[in-house]
Design a protein around this motif. Structure first.
Motif, PDB file in Angstrom:
ATOM      1  N   GLY A  73       0.824  -1.217   0.000  1.00 52.25           N
ATOM      2  CA  GLY A  73       0.000   0.000   0.000  1.00 52.25           C
ATOM      3  C   GLY A  73       0.851   1.257   0.000  1.00 52.25           C
ATOM      4  N   LEU A  76       2.235   1.787  -3.470  1.00 51.52           N
ATOM      5  CA  LEU A  76       1.238   2.364  -4.372  1.00 51.52           C
ATOM      6  C   LEU A  76       1.085   3.860  -4.129  1.00 51.52           C
ATOM      7  CD1 LEU A  76      -1.557  -0.372  -4.482  1.00 51.52           C
ATOM      8  CD2 LEU A  76      -0.228   0.506  -6.403  1.00 51.52           C
ATOM      9  N   LEU A  77       1.062   4.257  -2.873  1.00 48.91           N
ATOM     10  CA  LEU A  77       0.959   5.687  -2.567  1.00 48.91           C
ATOM     11  C   LEU A  77       2.169   6.455  -3.088  1.00 48.91           C
ATOM     12  CD1 LEU A  77      -0.541   5.583   1.042  1.00 48.91           C
ATOM     13  CD2 LEU A  77      -1.689   6.270  -1.079  1.00 48.91           C
ATOM     14  N   LEU A  80       1.690   6.839  -6.817  1.00 50.94           N
ATOM     15  CA  LEU A  80       0.682   7.861  -7.087  1.00 50.94           C
ATOM     16  C   LEU A  80       1.263   9.262  -6.905  1.00 50.94           C
ATOM     17  CD1 LEU A  80      -2.440   6.225  -5.404  1.00 50.94           C
ATOM     18  CD2 LEU A  80      -2.183   6.770  -7.832  1.00 50.94           C
ATOM     19  N   LEU A 120      -6.595  -0.453   2.150  1.00 54.33           N
ATOM     20  CA  LEU A 120      -5.888  -0.978   0.984  1.00 54.33           C
ATOM     21  C   LEU A 120      -6.802  -1.049  -0.240  1.00 54.33           C
ATOM     22  CD1 LEU A 120      -3.748  -3.764   2.654  1.00 54.33           C
ATOM     23  CD2 LEU A 120      -2.975  -1.539   1.850  1.00 54.33           C
ATOM     24  N   GLN A 122      -9.203   1.089  -0.894  1.00 58.64           N
ATOM     25  CA  GLN A 122      -9.290   2.470  -1.375  1.00 58.64           C
ATOM     26  C   GLN A 122      -8.038   2.870  -2.152  1.00 58.64           C
ATOM     27  OE1 GLN A 122     -10.171   5.015   1.960  1.00 58.64           O
ATOM     28  NE2 GLN A 122     -12.098   3.976   2.404  1.00 58.64           N
ATOM     29  N   ILE A 123      -6.873   2.450  -1.668  1.00 52.23           N
ATOM     30  CA  ILE A 123      -5.618   2.760  -2.369  1.00 52.23           C
ATOM     31  C   ILE A 123      -5.596   2.064  -3.724  1.00 52.23           C
ATOM     32  CG2 ILE A 123      -3.107   2.458  -2.330  1.00 52.23           C
ATOM     33  CD1 ILE A 123      -3.264   2.779   0.742  1.00 52.23           C
ATOM     34  N   ASP A 124      -6.013   0.791  -3.763  1.00 55.21           N
ATOM     35  CA  ASP A 124      -6.065   0.055  -5.026  1.00 55.21           C
ATOM     36  C   ASP A 124      -7.036   0.721  -6.002  1.00 55.21           C
ATOM     37  OD1 ASP A 124      -4.268  -1.772  -4.035  1.00 55.21           O
ATOM     38  OD2 ASP A 124      -5.690  -3.430  -3.864  1.00 55.21           O
ATOM     39  N   ARG A 126      -7.959   3.905  -6.095  1.00 53.30           N
ATOM     40  CA  ARG A 126      -7.369   5.164  -6.567  1.00 53.30           C
ATOM     41  C   ARG A 126      -6.302   4.906  -7.631  1.00 53.30           C
ATOM     42  NH1 ARG A 126      -8.824  10.014  -7.645  1.00 53.30           N
ATOM     43  NH2 ARG A 126      -6.981  11.219  -8.154  1.00 53.30           N
ATOM     44  N   ALA A 127      -5.495   3.899  -7.431  1.00 51.08           N
ATOM     45  CA  ALA A 127      -4.469   3.559  -8.415  1.00 51.08           C
ATOM     46  C   ALA A 127      -5.116   3.105  -9.723  1.00 51.08           C
ATOM     47  CB  ALA A 127      -3.552   2.474  -7.864  1.00 51.08           C
TER      48      ALA A 127
END
Length: 141
Positions: A73, A76-77, A80, A120, A122-124, A126-127
Motif C-alpha cells: 500500500g 502504491l501511494l 501515485l 488498501l 481504497q488505495i487500489d 485510486r491507483a
C-alpha cells in the motif's frame, strides 16, 4: 618450522616407535551394527533438522502478511505521488504510470484487519482510477 602455542602441535619429536600388538583391529559384529545404526540415525536427524528449519522459513505468519500488505500500500501511494508530480510538471508521466501499473499487479496479501483491508481497497481503487485516466489521455493523444 616449530609452532608453539595453546593450539599448536607439541615440540618436534624424533621418529615414533612402532606400537606392539598392531594398530588395526576389526570390531565385533555387534559393535559395528550399533555404530552404523547410530551414524545413520544421526545423519537422518541432521537432515530432519535442516528440513524443519527450511519449512519454518517458508511459513508466513499473520504479522509478515500484514507487513507485506502495508508495504505494498505504501508503494502504491509512492507511485501515485510520483505520477502527481510528473503531471504537475507538465510531463506525460509514462514511467510513473508503468511503475504504478506494475505495483498494482503485485499480489496483495490478505489481512484479518478489516480496517486495513478497507484502506488498501481504497488505495487500489485510486491507483486503478489513475491508470484508467492515463489510458484515456494516451488514447486521446
Amino acid at each position: 618450522m616449530k609452532v608453539t602455542g595453546p593450539s599448536g602441535p607439541s615440540p618436534a619429536q624424533g621418529p615414533r616407535a612402532a606400537r606392539p600388538g598392531g594398530g588395526f583391529s576389526v570390531p565385533s559384529a555387534g559393535a559395528g551394527a550399533a555404530t552404523g545404526a547410530a551414524a545413520s540415525a544421526s545423519a537422518v536427524s541432521g537432515v530432519n533438522t535442516v528440513s524443519a528449519l527450511m519449512a519454518l522459513q517458508g511459513v508466513e505468519d499473520a504479522t509478515e502478511r500484514r507487513r507485506r500488505a502495508i508495504r505494498r500500500g505504501g508503494g502504491l501511494l509512492d507511485r501515485l505521488e510520483e505520477l502527481k508530480l510528473a503531471l504537475l510538471q507538465g510531463e506525460a508521466g509514462e514511467g510513473a504510470v508503468e511503475q504504478l501499473s506494475r505495483t498494482l499487479r503485485e499480489e496483495r496479501p490478505s489481512d484479518a484487519d478489516e480496517g486495513l483491508n478497507g484502506l488498501l481497497d481504497q488505495i487500489d481503487l485510486r491507483a486503478a482510477v489513475e491508470l484508467a485516466k492515463a489510458e484515456l489521455r494516451r488514447s486521446a493523444a
